[in-house]
Write a protein that holds these residues in place. Structure first.
Motif, mmCIF file in Angstrom:
data_model
loop_
_atom_site.group_PDB
_atom_site.id
_atom_site.type_symbol
_atom_site.label_atom_id
_atom_site.label_comp_id
_atom_site.label_asym_id
_atom_site.label_seq_id
_atom_site.Cartn_x
_atom_site.Cartn_y
_atom_site.Cartn_z
ATOM 1 N N ASN A 4 0.828 -1.204 0.000
ATOM 2 C CA ASN A 4 0.000 0.000 0.000
ATOM 3 C C ASN A 4 0.866 1.258 0.000
ATOM 4 N N SER A 5 0.204 2.418 0.048
ATOM 5 C CA SER A 5 0.915 3.702 -0.038
ATOM 6 C C SER A 5 1.847 3.933 1.139
ATOM 7 N N ASP A 6 1.608 3.239 2.237
ATOM 8 C CA ASP A 6 2.468 3.371 3.418
ATOM 9 C C ASP A 6 3.610 2.358 3.409
ATOM 10 N N GLY A 7 3.718 1.595 2.317
ATOM 11 C CA GLY A 7 4.784 0.601 2.218
ATOM 12 C C GLY A 7 4.484 -0.678 2.966
ATOM 13 N N GLU A 8 3.234 -0.865 3.362
ATOM 14 C CA GLU A 8 2.851 -2.059 4.107
ATOM 15 C C GLU A 8 2.286 -3.110 3.145
ATOM 16 N N GLU A 9 2.582 -4.355 3.412
ATOM 17 C CA GLU A 9 2.105 -5.448 2.576
ATOM 18 C C GLU A 9 0.673 -5.797 2.937
ATOM 19 N N GLU A 10 -0.159 -5.938 1.914
ATOM 20 C CA GLU A 10 -1.561 -6.289 2.106
ATOM 21 C C GLU A 10 -1.931 -7.462 1.213
ATOM 22 N N PHE A 11 -2.888 -8.259 1.670
ATOM 23 C CA PHE A 11 -3.369 -9.371 0.866
ATOM 24 C C PHE A 11 -4.238 -8.866 -0.280
ATOM 25 N N VAL A 12 -4.149 -9.565 -1.415
ATOM 26 C CA VAL A 12 -5.092 -9.382 -2.511
ATOM 27 C C VAL A 12 -6.064 -10.557 -2.426
ATOM 28 N N TYR A 13 -7.269 -10.264 -1.959
ATOM 29 C CA TYR A 13 -8.221 -11.339 -1.668
ATOM 30 C C TYR A 13 -8.825 -11.901 -2.948
ATOM 31 N N GLY A 14 -8.963 -13.222 -2.952
ATOM 32 C CA GLY A 14 -9.504 -13.925 -4.099
ATOM 33 C C GLY A 14 -8.520 -14.968 -4.601
ATOM 34 N N ASP A 15 -8.896 -15.635 -5.672
ATOM 35 C CA ASP A 15 -8.092 -16.682 -6.305
ATOM 36 C C ASP A 15 -7.079 -16.022 -7.226
ATOM 37 N N TYR A 16 -5.800 -16.304 -7.027
ATOM 38 C CA TYR A 16 -4.780 -15.677 -7.876
ATOM 39 C C TYR A 16 -4.967 -16.015 -9.347
ATOM 40 N N ARG A 17 -5.552 -17.173 -9.654
ATOM 41 C CA ARG A 17 -5.773 -17.541 -11.051
ATOM 42 C C ARG A 17 -6.771 -16.587 -11.715
ATOM 43 N N TYR A 18 -7.700 -16.065 -10.928
ATOM 44 C CA TYR A 18 -8.665 -15.084 -11.451
ATOM 45 C C TYR A 18 -7.941 -13.840 -11.924
ATOM 46 N N TYR A 19 -7.052 -13.336 -11.105
ATOM 47 C CA TYR A 19 -6.326 -12.120 -11.462
ATOM 48 C C TYR A 19 -5.359 -12.358 -12.621
ATOM 49 N N LEU A 20 -4.724 -13.515 -12.633
ATOM 50 C CA LEU A 20 -3.753 -13.799 -13.688
ATOM 51 C C LEU A 20 -4.419 -14.166 -15.007
ATOM 52 N N SER A 21 -5.703 -14.474 -14.976
ATOM 53 C CA SER A 21 -6.436 -14.843 -16.186
ATOM 54 C C SER A 21 -7.274 -13.688 -16.725
ATOM 55 N N ARG A 22 -7.246 -12.545 -16.034
ATOM 56 C CA ARG A 22 -8.147 -11.445 -16.354
ATOM 57 C C ARG A 22 -7.362 -10.194 -16.704
ATOM 58 N N GLU A 23 -7.794 -9.498 -17.737
ATOM 59 C CA GLU A 23 -7.161 -8.246 -18.129
ATOM 60 C C GLU A 23 -7.135 -7.262 -16.961
#
Length: 525
Positions: free
Chosen positions: A350-369
């Motif tokens: 995030n903008s504060d340099g903190e790591e955050e989870f991206v919720y959901g199935d990673y295959r969804y994000y990698l398969s989607r524009e």
């Protein structure tokens, strides 16, 4: 060995011409005289000649399947909608299931029968070579079985040729042969003979024992023989040649033909860069930029064309996206509520340099524009981005086209075990798969109380995992669920046409019927 320009035979309505053969190996370039000047008896002198003809057979596989693998197996399912009003009208016919008999791009079979003829030439001539290589014969037998199996699934009854046709011949005009006859007298004998003759366990771009077993599983599954399907699938599993990848990056690398790093905070691209490697890849159609594109990009893959074209014909359907988000919530509260013991795989800073989870199935994000930027394209407007994340010139498309992948085999085995009343084994397989994908495990309640519920669950797992690989339509056909699942969706689509059992098959292209008066149109068209 690299596949380059090998031999081009073109089958038309009244003639079949032979082209020149050349073979590129790691060590030399062997140029043969034009086959039009050499009879098959004189050409098939030794195993080197046989190998050249077999490589030429794979060369014919490129134009035959570069687009049709997806037209036939991908876009008639429920994973896509029309991408744009300016998209190719022939492509739109697929998502609305209103394929017309004038649709040349989807239905023309010239290249297809050219491929079959190349296999017939090998099968007819290689056994006459003294000390012939049985692996080469097996490849041609597997290819002919594979090609006719696709034809039977697409059109049902089709003209049958099991002997090579050379030059102009009135014998090119034949009526459609009953599909069951083709299955029982050509496809099954060929694939069993190929298994017996093949001595190579696995290889990525040519038929081997493992890809022949994968073909057998498809054929027996199409026939509803779950026992034989399971036997074929277990042969692949027990070969120990393949394994499931266990990270998001390794999963993406099975497909990626792009120099964008989707795991980077600021991904940029200068052009395609093929990775496409990993322990799940059983057999693919290989493409290379060392080969000239050919007329109409015949020697290029069709992936950039159909999935990520500038004006897309196809975008991911709302039904698919909603299913994915419901199964693997993208909202943090919904995810934690449903899966309190499992963290998502993807993270961002995030903008504060903190790591955050991206919720959901990673295959969804990698398969989607848009990768993780869901706001870039709203639901129903995103292109399928499993292979590439940006537009590229289609003349640069050397993407390997996956035909058989190990996750397909594993999930198919779960489907078959469920139908054979081995629901606990099916659930065990699903959870082995989920573990490899770093996704939440499934309990018996979520899996389903009935065989039908469990089958639908497995089909959903297959749809998400195998998106963009030409499997969904055949899954719906194999399980008899095409009308049940698609008609409620088609009723809501502009131009959508209600499916009937007759229209599960494709029509014969109009021009083929004009060329060959012995052909009759597919019922329902």
């Amino acid at each position: 060995m690299e596949l380059k320009k090998i031999n081009k035979y073109i089958i038309g309505s009244v003639a079949l011409l032979w082209g020149a053969i050349s073979l590129t190996s790691c060590e030399d370039l062997v140029d043969e005289s034009p086959i039009s000047e050499i009879s098959p008896d004189n050409f098939f002198r030794n195993n080197s000649d046989a190998l050249a003809s077999v490589i030429g057979m794979y060369d014919g596989m490129q134009p035959a399947f570069r687009l049709k693998h997806y037209y036939w197996g991908e876009f008639r399912g429920d994973s896509y909608i029309n991408g744009n009003d300016g998209a190719n009208a022939n492509n739109i016919e697929l998502t609305t299931n209103d394929v017309t008999s004038g649709n040349a791009g989807v239905l023309r079979w010239n290249d297809y029968y050219d491929l079959i003829n190349r296999a017939n030439l090998v099968i007819a001539n290689v056994p006459n070579i003294s000390g012939f290589d049985t692996d080469l014969l097996a490849e041609a037998q597997a290819m002919r079985a594979y090609a006719y199996f696709q034809a039977v699934r697409v059109w049902g009854d089709v003209p049958l040729f099991t002997e090579p046709v050379i030059g102009a011949s009135p014998d090119l005009q034949r009526p459609r042969t009953d599909a069951n006859t083709i299955i029982n007298e050509v496809i099954i004998p060929d694939m069993l003979a190929a298994e017996e003759n093949m001595g190579i366990l696995s290889r990525p771009y040519r038929f081997s024992q493992t890809s022949i077993w994968a073909l057998q599983a498809e054929v027996y599954g199409f026939l509803g023989d779950d026992v034989k399907t399971k036997e074929a699938l277990l042969k692949i599993v027990e070969s120990n040649e393949f394994s499931l990848v266990t990270s998001a990056r390794d999963w993406q690398n099975l497909f990626l033909n792009d120099d964008i790093d989707p795991f980077s905070a600021n991904p940029t691209s200068n052009g395609p860069l093929k990775i496409q490697q990993g322990p799940e890849l059983i057999m693919s159609i290989g493409f290379s930029l060392n080969e000239e594109p050919g007329s109409g990009n015949r020697n290029r893959a069709g992936i950039f064309n159909v999935f990520f074209a500038g004006i897309p014909s196809f975008t991911l359907s709302p039904a698919l996206e909603q299913k994915w988000r419901q199964k693997f919530p993208i909202d943090s509260l919904e995810w934690v509520t449903k899966y309190p013991d499992t963290n998502p795989v993807l993270t961002t800073t995030n903008s504060d340099g903190e790591e955050e989870f991206v919720y959901g199935d990673y295959r969804y994000y990698l398969s989607r524009e848009g990768i993780t930027n869901l706001e870039l394209k709203g639901v129903g407007n995103a292109r399928m981005a499993k292979y590439n994340k940006a537009n590229f010139n289609q003349t640069l498309d050397d993407s390997d086209m996956v035909l058989y992948r190990y996750s397909n085999i594993v999930l198919y085995l779960a489907e078959v075990e469920n139908r054979l009343d081995n629901e606990m084994k099916a659930l065990e397989i699903i959870n082995e798969f989920r573990t490899a994908r770093q996704l939440p495990l499934v309990d018996a309640a979520e899996f389903g109380a009935t065989k039908q519920e469990r089958e639908l669950f497995i089909l959903d797992e297959r749809q998400l995992e195998l998106l963009g690989e030409g499997q969904r339509w055949w899954d719906l056909r194999r399980t008899g669920r095409a009308l049940e699942i698609l008609n409620p969706i088609l009723d809501t689509l502009t131009g959508g046409r209600t499916l009937t059992n007759e229209r599960l098959l494709f029509p014969i292209f109009d021009e083929h019927i004009v060329e060959n008066p012995l052909l009759e149109q597919t019922p329902g068209y």
